[in-house]
Design an enzyme around this catalytic site. Sequence first.
Site, PDB file in Angstrom:
ATOM      1  N   ASP A  95       0.821  -1.212   0.000  1.00 39.21           N
ATOM      2  CA  ASP A  95       0.000   0.000   0.000  1.00 39.21           C
ATOM      3  C   ASP A  95       0.853   1.260   0.000  1.00 39.21           C
ATOM      4  O   ASP A  95       1.531   1.555   0.982  1.00 39.21           O
ATOM      5  CB  ASP A  95      -0.906  -0.033   1.237  1.00 39.21           C
ATOM      6  CG  ASP A  95      -1.761   1.209   1.376  1.00 39.21           C
ATOM      7  OD1 ASP A  95      -2.070   1.832   0.344  1.00 39.21           O
ATOM      8  OD2 ASP A  95      -2.125   1.550   2.513  1.00 39.21           O
ATOM      9  N   ASP A 282      -2.111   5.975  -5.121  1.00 35.07           N
ATOM     10  CA  ASP A 282      -2.355   5.072  -4.001  1.00 35.07           C
ATOM     11  C   ASP A 282      -2.724   3.681  -4.491  1.00 35.07           C
ATOM     12  O   ASP A 282      -3.828   3.450  -4.967  1.00 35.07           O
ATOM     13  CB  ASP A 282      -3.472   5.647  -3.129  1.00 35.07           C
ATOM     14  CG  ASP A 282      -3.658   4.882  -1.833  1.00 35.07           C
ATOM     15  OD1 ASP A 282      -2.977   3.854  -1.642  1.00 35.07           O
ATOM     16  OD2 ASP A 282      -4.480   5.297  -1.009  1.00 35.07           O
TER      17      ASP A 282
END
Length: 496
Positions: A95, A282
């Site tokens: 992430d 992201d």
Amino acid sequence: MAKRHLLLVTTCLWALSCALLLHASSDGFLRVNLNKKRLDKEDLTAAKLAQQGNRLLKTGSSDSDPVPLVDYLNTQYYGVIGLGSPPQNFTVIFDTGSSNLWVPSAKCYFSIACYLHSRYNSKKSSSYKADGETCKITYGSGAISGFFSKDNVLVGDLVVKNQKFIEATRETSVTFIIGKFDGILGLGYPEISVGKAPPIWQSMQEQELLADDVFSFWLNRDPDASSGGELVFGGMDPKHYKGDHTYVPVSRKGYWQFNMGDLLIDGHSTGFCAKGCAAIVDSGTSLLAGPTAIVAQVNHAIGAEGIISTECKEVVSEYGEMILNLLIAQTDPQKVCSQVGLCMFDGKRSVSNGIESVVDKENLGSDAMCSVCEMAVVWIENQLRENKTKELILNYANQLCERLPSPNGESTVSCHQISKMPNLAFTIANKTFILTPEQYIVKLEQGGQTVCISGFMAFDIPPPRGPLWILGDVFMGAYHTVFDFGKDRIGFAKSA
């Protein structure tokens, strides 16, 4: 000097039965092939919860190391790492929107999620070092708490020594119960790391394990492909992109944030970000998230189902012509809503107040009317640039009031109309990055039938941090992305 590596992480689609086949290919990469499982509409809930919970709420070498990754609903990419000596395996999300590494602890006794996933046992590791500092991370739909420890992390066959990580002793979210991942491996900047724990790429850098101070993502969005993509630490694979990368500097450390330009619908400006918006790249976000004012225009352009807002229609009906006349008279757009009496201050509020205040009937009042007014100003100002007539402009604004994005983020579209939908484009470093309908529409299965949803969802961040775009996996699937932490920049090139 320690040996420098180019660390390759190969991503593949999820399999209920993961028959692993490891082999060295002609390019020197060791690859892992997984079988895949076709997902249905029920999996969307889990993916959406994981995506919401994964948002942290905070102010070329011949050597390669393989890690099998999973592509969950073409939206969540995760894989196996080893923790300790001998390694204890954990499935983690890679992430870029957070910075800590955490996994469930064997000392987690009272959270159901811990019993459904692998748990780290420090007593079984000869390289474990105690830390003991307690911590808590709050996410969009829950939280984890625990304490810090240090141990070796095995990524492929590359060992990162004495990595500081969190042993989670409490997980308070259904996200972590139903998720197919055990924990999260954050790839953001140390500025947003809880407990000042270095992200793993920083540890790799300090231990001189990388050929270059970068990592790169190639996400394969083809649901029929055998490979889900590649994550490469220390470089980038030229087979996975076309042409040169366009680089933009990181504008604010923490997230991988940069300054973005406008969003274009079929080549036409949406107006809201004409003077620039912030954007975050992201890998932990499934879709594309941005200001409600723009997503409503996207919904209208692609025929997506939306929420009808009576407040919005009321503003357009009663104040639309007044707003239009003020803009024609060259009134500062930031002062229009205060002059018509719907906002208390000039430019002190923004559309970025949250979609709930626009479409939730239980949250009525001046805040809602002010937010709607500011959206209407953007829409009307944009139409004036197109030299549309007063009647067409007000009619268009009224139609947008019927296309406001749903608060749960899901907007259904007709699968049969995809070929007729417009191209959308983001302006980055004065270049346009086009998304075709086939790239921004997500297909999934429901009861044996294909359902199509928009890859855009509303996500409003107020100033000074907003307005803000989050470019998730839908964008990263179309554009190979380089995260250069040596030069603090982000690069984009068309995926191959």
